[in-house]
Design a protein around this motif. Structure first.
Motif, PDB file in Angstrom:
ATOM      1  N   GLY A  15     -13.761 -65.166  -2.578  1.00 49.20           N
ATOM      2  CA  GLY A  15     -12.608 -64.411  -1.857  1.00 49.20           C
ATOM      3  C   GLY A  15     -13.072 -63.445  -0.969  1.00 49.20           C
ATOM      4  O   GLY A  15     -12.284 -63.077  -0.218  1.00 49.20           O
ATOM      5  N   LYS A  39     -16.064 -62.880   4.589  1.00 52.91           N
ATOM      6  CA  LYS A  39     -14.611 -62.582   4.941  1.00 52.91           C
ATOM      7  C   LYS A  39     -14.487 -61.199   5.647  1.00 52.91           C
ATOM      8  O   LYS A  39     -15.604 -60.394   5.395  1.00 52.91           O
ATOM      9  CB  LYS A  39     -13.446 -62.520   3.666  1.00 52.91           C
ATOM     10  N   GLU A  83     -12.311 -64.475   8.478  1.00 52.87           N
ATOM     11  CA  GLU A  83     -10.817 -64.702   7.922  1.00 52.87           C
ATOM     12  C   GLU A  83     -10.741 -63.429   6.894  1.00 52.87           C
ATOM     13  O   GLU A  83     -11.445 -62.905   6.367  1.00 52.87           O
ATOM     14  CB  GLU A  83     -10.833 -66.069   7.008  1.00 52.87           C
ATOM     15  N   ILE A 106      -9.559 -62.756   0.277  1.00 55.19           N
ATOM     16  CA  ILE A 106      -8.362 -63.127  -0.718  1.00 55.19           C
ATOM     17  C   ILE A 106      -8.577 -62.387  -1.772  1.00 55.19           C
ATOM     18  O   ILE A 106      -9.361 -62.206  -2.452  1.00 55.19           O
ATOM     19  CB  ILE A 106      -8.789 -64.727  -1.099  1.00 55.19           C
ATOM     20  N   ASN A 137     -10.410 -70.310   4.259  1.00 52.18           N
ATOM     21  CA  ASN A 137      -9.308 -69.790   3.115  1.00 52.18           C
ATOM     22  C   ASN A 137      -8.271 -71.030   3.041  1.00 52.18           C
ATOM     23  O   ASN A 137      -7.761 -71.043   1.931  1.00 52.18           O
ATOM     24  CB  ASN A 137      -8.565 -68.755   3.861  1.00 52.18           C
ATOM     25  N   MET A 170      -9.935 -72.568  -0.032  1.00 54.79           N
ATOM     26  CA  MET A 170     -10.018 -71.883  -0.997  1.00 54.79           C
ATOM     27  C   MET A 170      -8.437 -71.720  -1.488  1.00 54.79           C
ATOM     28  O   MET A 170      -8.564 -71.538  -3.212  1.00 54.79           O
ATOM     29  CB  MET A 170     -10.340 -70.352  -0.643  1.00 54.79           C
ATOM     30  N   THR A 171      -7.593 -71.782  -0.868  1.00 54.61           N
ATOM     31  CA  THR A 171      -6.084 -71.489  -1.523  1.00 54.61           C
ATOM     32  C   THR A 171      -5.634 -72.823  -1.820  1.00 54.61           C
ATOM     33  O   THR A 171      -4.431 -72.725  -2.125  1.00 54.61           O
ATOM     34  CB  THR A 171      -5.169 -70.847  -0.500  1.00 54.61           C
TER      35      THR A 171
END
Length: 350
Positions: A19, A23, A28, A31, A324, A327-328
């Motif tokens: 996360g 990043k 992005e 998270i 992302n 990931m989500t």
């Protein structure tokens, strides 16, 4: 996905640092930890769920300077989702307050300070009853190019720093795992990694963290052509040649391995944000993945005679630098969980 669980050990964990890694403002948005925990806790395959998580001891997930009250709140958030804590990543790099393990005395002191703080955090999680196993992950916090200016001297200095870190870890009842990744100087090739571990010579305290996505690149000689195990122009369809190379690699590093990341790689390097290029972590079911995940995991999890090594009490999925959107998605973590169950079914124990 239908995967019937056949063993209950090792425990199955999900990494929280994907996360954060790669990043940020040049990529992005990160998270947050609660979202990563919710995605992990929400995954289920035939009644089996993740047992725990491995943590990144750095903001924006967890402040390395957290108080016991702060960590109590973190622990409550994890245990409230029926998860436990395993290994922790020490933020030893200069941007997070650390310093190069082969740098100046001041830089090395910052490195060791971050190790000490992470060990203290890990001890607090043990005292809070949420952590029973796992290690502290470290690396050299410097790149191959800097290391290459004086290979012998650089490795010697990293080893000295790691030995000091080992003494710190022992004071907290912890073990350290040096991550084998091509972007870390002195650890960027499998022979270099082995030489470093041998120079540290603290096998009870300092071991190796194997990550399947990174170790695949060891066989290709990225950043260390002298360590290449696969021939130039290798045909990825030839799994016998691939397995022979991986067997040589794992035979050398398996005796040192104290922490293990299950992962997939498509045979290329990748970097996002400010993170240097390293093994491209692929989704568990990526059609471009080069490894039979379950089969290759067995090279790390079983001795030459086929018996489980039982060298670590949990295995962890690492999916760094996924977009992302991936990931989500709950589907991502169901697929990952199913893959980890398959690995445990093939190489685990009760």
């Amino acid at each position: 996905m239908t995967v019937t669980a056949q063993h209950n050990k090792p425990a199955i964990h999900n990494a929280m640092w994907p996360g954060l890694v790669g990043k940020g403002p040049d990529s992005e948005p990160p998270i947050d930890l609660d979202t990563m925990l919710d995605l992990t806790a929400g995954a289920e395959v035939d009644g089996v769920k993740f047992d725990g998580v491995d943590l990144f001891a750095s903001l924006p997930h967890i402040d390395i300077d957290s108080t016991k009250d702060d960590l109590t709140r973190v622990a409550e958030g994890i245990s409230g989702r029926n998860l436990v804590v395993g290994s922790l990543v020490a933020p030893v790099w200069p941007p997070t307050g650390g310093g190069s393990a082969m740098g100046s005395e001041e830089e090395r002191a910052r490195f060791l300070t971050q190790v000490r703080k992470t060990c203290a955090m890990a001890k607090t999680f043990r005292e809070l009853g949420i952590r029973r196993y796992g290690v502290i992950r470290i690396d050299s916090a410097t790149g191959p190019a800097e290391w290459a200016k004086d290979p012998a001297g650089s490795t010697k200095k990293i080893a000295e720093t790691f030995r000091e870190a080992a003494t710190i870890a022992e004071g907290y009842g912890e073990r350290l795992a040096a991550e084998g990744e091509i972007c870390w100087g002195g650890m960027h090739g499998w022979r270099h990694m082995l030489e470093l571990l041998e120079q540290v010579d603290r096998p009870q305290t300092v071991g190796f963290q194997a990550d399947m996505a990174h170790s695949l690149l060891y066989t290709l000689g990225y950043n260390a052509p002298e360590d290449r195990l696969l021939p130039e122009g290798f045909d990825w369809m030839d799994q016998n040649v691939l397995m022979a190379a991986l067997t040589k690699l794992t035979d050398a590093l398996r005796p040192w391995t104290v922490d293990f990341h299950v992962a997939q790689n498509d045979g290329t390097v990748h970097g996002t944000g400010s993170h240097d290029k390293t093994g491209r972590h692929c989704p568990a079911n990526d059609p471009n993945g080069k490894m039979d995940i379950v089969k290759v995991a067995g090279l790390w999890m079983r001795e030459k005679d086929g018996t489980p090594t039982r060298a670590f009490e949990h295995i962890c999925w690492d999916g760094c630098m996924f977009p992302n959107k991936t990931m989500t998605s709950p589907d991502t973590w169901r697929d990952v969980l199913g893959t980890l169950i398959s690995v445990r079914n093939a190489h685990g124990w009760d």
